[in-house]
Design a protein around this motif. Structure first.
Motif, PDB file in Angstrom:
ATOM      1  N   LYS A 160      -0.511  21.391-125.008  1.00 14.09           N
ATOM      2  CA  LYS A 160       0.714  21.528-124.211  1.00 14.09           C
ATOM      3  C   LYS A 160       0.925  22.975-123.737  1.00 14.09           C
ATOM      4  CE  LYS A 160       2.979  17.652-126.520  1.00 14.09           C
ATOM      5  NZ  LYS A 160       4.176  17.158-127.275  1.00 14.09           N
ATOM      6  N   LEU A 161      -0.136  23.522-123.137  1.00 16.82           N
ATOM      7  CA  LEU A 161      -0.115  24.909-122.675  1.00 16.82           C
ATOM      8  C   LEU A 161      -0.067  25.029-121.160  1.00 16.82           C
ATOM      9  CD1 LEU A 161      -2.737  26.464-125.143  1.00 16.82           C
ATOM     10  CD2 LEU A 161      -0.240  26.662-125.231  1.00 16.82           C
ATOM     11  N   LEU A 162       0.199  23.937-120.472  1.00 18.32           N
ATOM     12  CA  LEU A 162       0.294  24.013-119.016  1.00 18.32           C
ATOM     13  C   LEU A 162       1.578  24.746-118.620  1.00 18.32           C
ATOM     14  CD1 LEU A 162      -0.887  20.508-117.748  1.00 18.32           C
ATOM     15  CD2 LEU A 162      -2.142  22.659-117.700  1.00 18.32           C
ATOM     16  N   HIS A 163       1.440  25.667-117.702  1.00 22.11           N
ATOM     17  CA  HIS A 163       2.592  26.423-117.197  1.00 22.11           C
ATOM     18  C   HIS A 163       3.471  25.511-116.354  1.00 22.11           C
ATOM     19  CE1 HIS A 163       4.751  29.575-114.964  1.00 22.11           C
ATOM     20  NE2 HIS A 163       4.336  30.438-115.899  1.00 22.11           N
ATOM     21  N   LYS A 164       4.744  25.850-116.222  1.00 21.59           N
ATOM     22  CA  LYS A 164       5.654  25.044-115.405  1.00 21.59           C
ATOM     23  C   LYS A 164       5.216  24.997-113.956  1.00 21.59           C
ATOM     24  CE  LYS A 164       9.750  26.658-114.528  1.00 21.59           C
ATOM     25  NZ  LYS A 164      11.105  27.212-114.691  1.00 21.59           N
TER      26      LYS A 164
ATOM     27  N   GLY B 263       3.915  18.678-112.291  1.00 19.18           N
ATOM     28  CA  GLY B 263       4.583  18.029-111.170  1.00 19.18           C
ATOM     29  C   GLY B 263       3.763  18.111-109.905  1.00 19.18           C
ATOM     30  N   ARG B 264       4.327  18.738-108.872  1.00 21.74           N
ATOM     31  CA  ARG B 264       3.626  18.815-107.584  1.00 21.74           C
ATOM     32  C   ARG B 264       2.595  19.935-107.539  1.00 21.74           C
ATOM     33  NH1 ARG B 264       8.643  21.045-106.990  1.00 21.74           N
ATOM     34  NH2 ARG B 264       8.873  23.052-105.914  1.00 21.74           N
ATOM     35  N   PHE B 265       2.518  20.725-108.599  1.00 18.82           N
ATOM     36  CA  PHE B 265       1.549  21.826-108.654  1.00 18.82           C
ATOM     37  C   PHE B 265       0.275  21.407-109.404  1.00 18.82           C
ATOM     38  CE2 PHE B 265       5.742  23.964-108.478  1.00 18.82           C
ATOM     39  CZ  PHE B 265       5.572  24.614-107.266  1.00 18.82           C
ATOM     40  N   TYR B 266      -0.765  22.219-109.248  1.00 19.24           N
ATOM     41  CA  TYR B 266      -2.051  21.925-109.866  1.00 19.24           C
ATOM     42  C   TYR B 266      -2.390  22.971-110.934  1.00 19.24           C
ATOM     43  CZ  TYR B 266      -2.648  18.942-105.763  1.00 19.24           C
ATOM     44  OH  TYR B 266      -2.475  17.994-104.786  1.00 19.24           O
ATOM     45  N   PRO B 267      -3.108  22.558-111.982  1.00 12.60           N
ATOM     46  CA  PRO B 267      -3.555  23.539-112.994  1.00 12.60           C
ATOM     47  C   PRO B 267      -4.566  24.508-112.392  1.00 12.60           C
ATOM     48  CG  PRO B 267      -3.675  21.284-113.843  1.00 12.60           C
ATOM     49  CD  PRO B 267      -3.459  21.176-112.364  1.00 12.60           C
ATOM     50  N   VAL B 268      -4.473  25.769-112.816  1.00 13.41           N
ATOM     51  CA  VAL B 268      -5.385  26.810-112.340  1.00 13.41           C
ATOM     52  C   VAL B 268      -5.904  27.582-113.548  1.00 13.41           C
ATOM     53  CG1 VAL B 268      -5.642  28.843-110.847  1.00 13.41           C
ATOM     54  CG2 VAL B 268      -4.042  27.027-110.208  1.00 13.41           C
ATOM     55  N   LYS B 269      -7.153  27.931-113.512  1.00 13.85           N
ATOM     56  CA  LYS B 269      -7.803  28.613-114.633  1.00 13.85           C
ATOM     57  C   LYS B 269      -7.068  29.891-115.029  1.00 13.85           C
ATOM     58  CE  LYS B 269     -12.272  30.624-115.997  1.00 13.85           C
ATOM     59  NZ  LYS B 269     -13.667  30.903-115.563  1.00 13.85           N
ATOM     60  N   GLU B 270      -6.864  30.048-116.355  1.00 11.75           N
ATOM     61  CA  GLU B 270      -6.216  31.236-116.883  1.00 11.75           C
ATOM     62  C   GLU B 270      -7.213  32.388-117.003  1.00 11.75           C
ATOM     63  OE1 GLU B 270      -2.685  30.039-119.921  1.00 11.75           O
ATOM     64  OE2 GLU B 270      -4.709  29.717-120.649  1.00 11.75           O
ATOM     65  N   TYR B 271      -6.674  33.614-117.025  1.00  2.00           N
ATOM     66  CA  TYR B 271      -7.515  34.778-117.293  1.00  2.00           C
ATOM     67  C   TYR B 271      -7.838  34.812-118.783  1.00  2.00           C
ATOM     68  CZ  TYR B 271      -8.911  39.622-118.057  1.00  2.00           C
ATOM     69  OH  TYR B 271      -9.580  40.756-118.436  1.00  2.00           O
ATOM     70  N   SER B 272      -9.088  35.041-119.098  1.00  2.22           N
ATOM     71  CA  SER B 272      -9.528  35.115-120.494  1.00  2.22           C
ATOM     72  C   SER B 272     -10.111  36.497-120.750  1.00  2.22           C
ATOM     73  CB  SER B 272     -10.583  34.040-120.779  1.00  2.22           C
ATOM     74  OG  SER B 272     -11.072  34.153-122.099  1.00  2.22           O
ATOM     75  N   ARG B 273      -9.455  37.244-121.632  1.00  4.70           N
ATOM     76  CA  ARG B 273      -9.910  38.600-121.913  1.00  4.70           C
ATOM     77  C   ARG B 273     -11.233  38.567-122.703  1.00  4.70           C
ATOM     78  NH1 ARG B 273      -7.314  43.297-121.672  1.00  4.70           N
ATOM     79  NH2 ARG B 273      -5.307  42.227-121.393  1.00  4.70           N
ATOM     80  N   PRO B 274     -12.270  39.261-122.228  1.00  6.43           N
ATOM     81  CA  PRO B 274     -13.541  39.293-122.958  1.00  6.43           C
ATOM     82  C   PRO B 274     -13.354  39.905-124.350  1.00  6.43           C
ATOM     83  CG  PRO B 274     -13.785  40.193-120.746  1.00  6.43           C
ATOM     84  CD  PRO B 274     -12.319  40.048-120.995  1.00  6.43           C
ATOM     85  N   ALA B 275     -14.016  39.312-125.322  1.00  5.26           N
ATOM     86  CA  ALA B 275     -13.907  39.825-126.692  1.00  5.26           C
ATOM     87  C   ALA B 275     -15.256  39.720-127.380  1.00  5.26           C
ATOM     88  CB  ALA B 275     -12.849  39.046-127.477  1.00  5.26           C
ATOM     89  N   ALA B 276     -15.484  40.611-128.339  1.00  2.00           N
ATOM     90  CA  ALA B 276     -16.750  40.611-129.082  1.00  2.00           C
ATOM     91  C   ALA B 276     -16.896  39.304-129.843  1.00  2.00           C
ATOM     92  CB  ALA B 276     -16.777  41.789-130.056  1.00  2.00           C
ATOM     93  N   GLY B 277     -18.088  38.734-129.779  1.00  2.00           N
ATOM     94  CA  GLY B 277     -18.356  37.512-130.515  1.00  2.00           C
ATOM     95  C   GLY B 277     -18.120  36.246-129.724  1.00  2.00           C
ATOM     96  N   MET B 278     -17.506  36.355-128.571  1.00  2.00           N
ATOM     97  CA  MET B 278     -17.260  35.164-127.745  1.00  2.00           C
ATOM     98  C   MET B 278     -18.549  34.744-127.050  1.00  2.00           C
ATOM     99  SD  MET B 278     -13.555  35.758-125.924  1.00  2.00           S
ATOM    100  CE  MET B 278     -13.787  34.240-124.979  1.00  2.00           C
TER     101      MET B 278
END
Length: 326
Positions: free
Chosen positions: A28-32, A36-51
């Motif tokens: 349940k992390l979808l932004h407001k 509804g009438r909007f579409y999901p868009v990829k979030e920014y993911s901060r690069p981190a060691a080990g990912m």
């Protein structure tokens, strides 16, 4: 734009990769602004060691990135009824940062990258005006300026690599100069541009405006500023506010007299502002108004801790400037 020696393949054709979308729906992390009438868009993911390195299915193709930026700028950012302006800005800021991240992962340096980054630059320029009403906890102008500078430098380098010669290159170079009037770096950059570009109308005016700013020549500064397109006027807004304060300090010394009353109408003409806006500016700076006149006093030289609190951009409706980012 900083790129590495290797690039990753992109396969995702959706604005939000399927794996990320499943996780965000489940948690349940979808932004407001993704419901509804909007579409999901990829979030920014901060690069981190080990990912782990992103899979091709997690990286959007260039075509998808173009579609994503167009959607964000034309549908989300212009929809003032969906959420408050600062919430929309935070959402846009994050999602456009993710777009830049996907460009870097693919090492994209073609004309499509130029167009995408140019739209992001316009977003940051317009936001510097539309977010002025918010306090630092809701909008950080320094962070916005930092990302504007990063994006405009990237797009200038890519436009040079791709020999872009259209109006967009003239616009981006002008924004680089105007958003950094106190720095000599943009002027050095401009002097090394090809003759046809350096002598183009907006770059030539922007260069001249930078010189006038350094000379504290506020009369010619405000006159020349009015001849620029709205987007470029907004790009110089931070320095225009500083120039306005400086100009009124000069007036406070030059027209200091117990009997002297300076017509507000004449002052408005010098600043190219409506009289009501000029009156509001004088009031915020602690100047005394008597009817339609200003009383300047040496003992009350205008001072202000933060020029960004001033409202001197004469836009009847600031939201009209939104069309320039599309």
């Amino acid at each position: 734009m900083k790129t590495g020696n290797t690039s990753l393949k992109a396969e995702c054709e959706e604005m939000c990769p399927e794996r990320e979308l499943r996780i965000r729906i489940k948690e349940k992390l979808l932004h407001k602004l993704e419901q509804g009438r909007f579409y999901p868009v990829k979030e920014y993911s901060r690069p981190a060691a080990g990912m782990r390195s992103p899979a091709p299915s997690d990286i959007r193709t260039v075509g998808c990135l173009v579609k994503t930026v167009n959607y964000l700028c034309s549908t989300v950012y212009t929809n003032s009824t969906a959420a408050s302006r600062n919430i929309i800005f935070d959402f846009m800021f994050d999602r456009l940062r993710a777009v830049r991240q996907d460009l870097i992962l693919q090492n994209v340096e073609d004309k499509s990258a130029c167009q995408i980054l140019a739209q992001i630059v316009r977003f940051h320029v317009v936001s510097s005006l539309l977010q002025k009403e918010y306090t630092i906890d809701k909008f950080d102008p320094v962070r916005n300026s930092s990302h504007l500078l990063e994006c405009v430098k990237s797009v200038l380098i890519l436009q040079n690599l791709n020999d872009v010669v259209d109006e967009e290159r003239e616009e981006m170079n002008s924004i680089y100069i105007l958003s950094n009037l106190s720095s000599s770096a943009p002027l050095m950059w401009a002097t090394n541009l090809p003759d046809n570009l350096r002598k183009s109308e907006n770059i030539s005016k922007s260069f001249q405006l930078a010189l006038l700013y350094r000379q504290n020549n506020f009369v010619r500064y405000f006159r020349l500023l009015q001849s620029l397109p709205p987007l470029l006027q907004i790009a110089a807004l931070k320095f225009t506010e500083k120039m306005a304060v400086h100009a009124l300090k000069v007036y406070s010394v030059a027209y200091h007299s117990v009997q002297c009353k300076y017509p507000l109408a004449d002052l408005s003409k010098t600043f190219f502002l409506k009289q009501c806006v000029m009156a509001d500016l004088c009031t915020k700076l602690g100047l005394q108004l008597e009817g339609d006149n200003v009383k300047f006093q040496k003992s009350k030289i205008p001072t202000i801790e933060d020029e960004s609190t001033l409202n001197i951009f004469d836009f009847n409706n600031a939201s009209k400037s939104l069309h320039v980012i599309r």
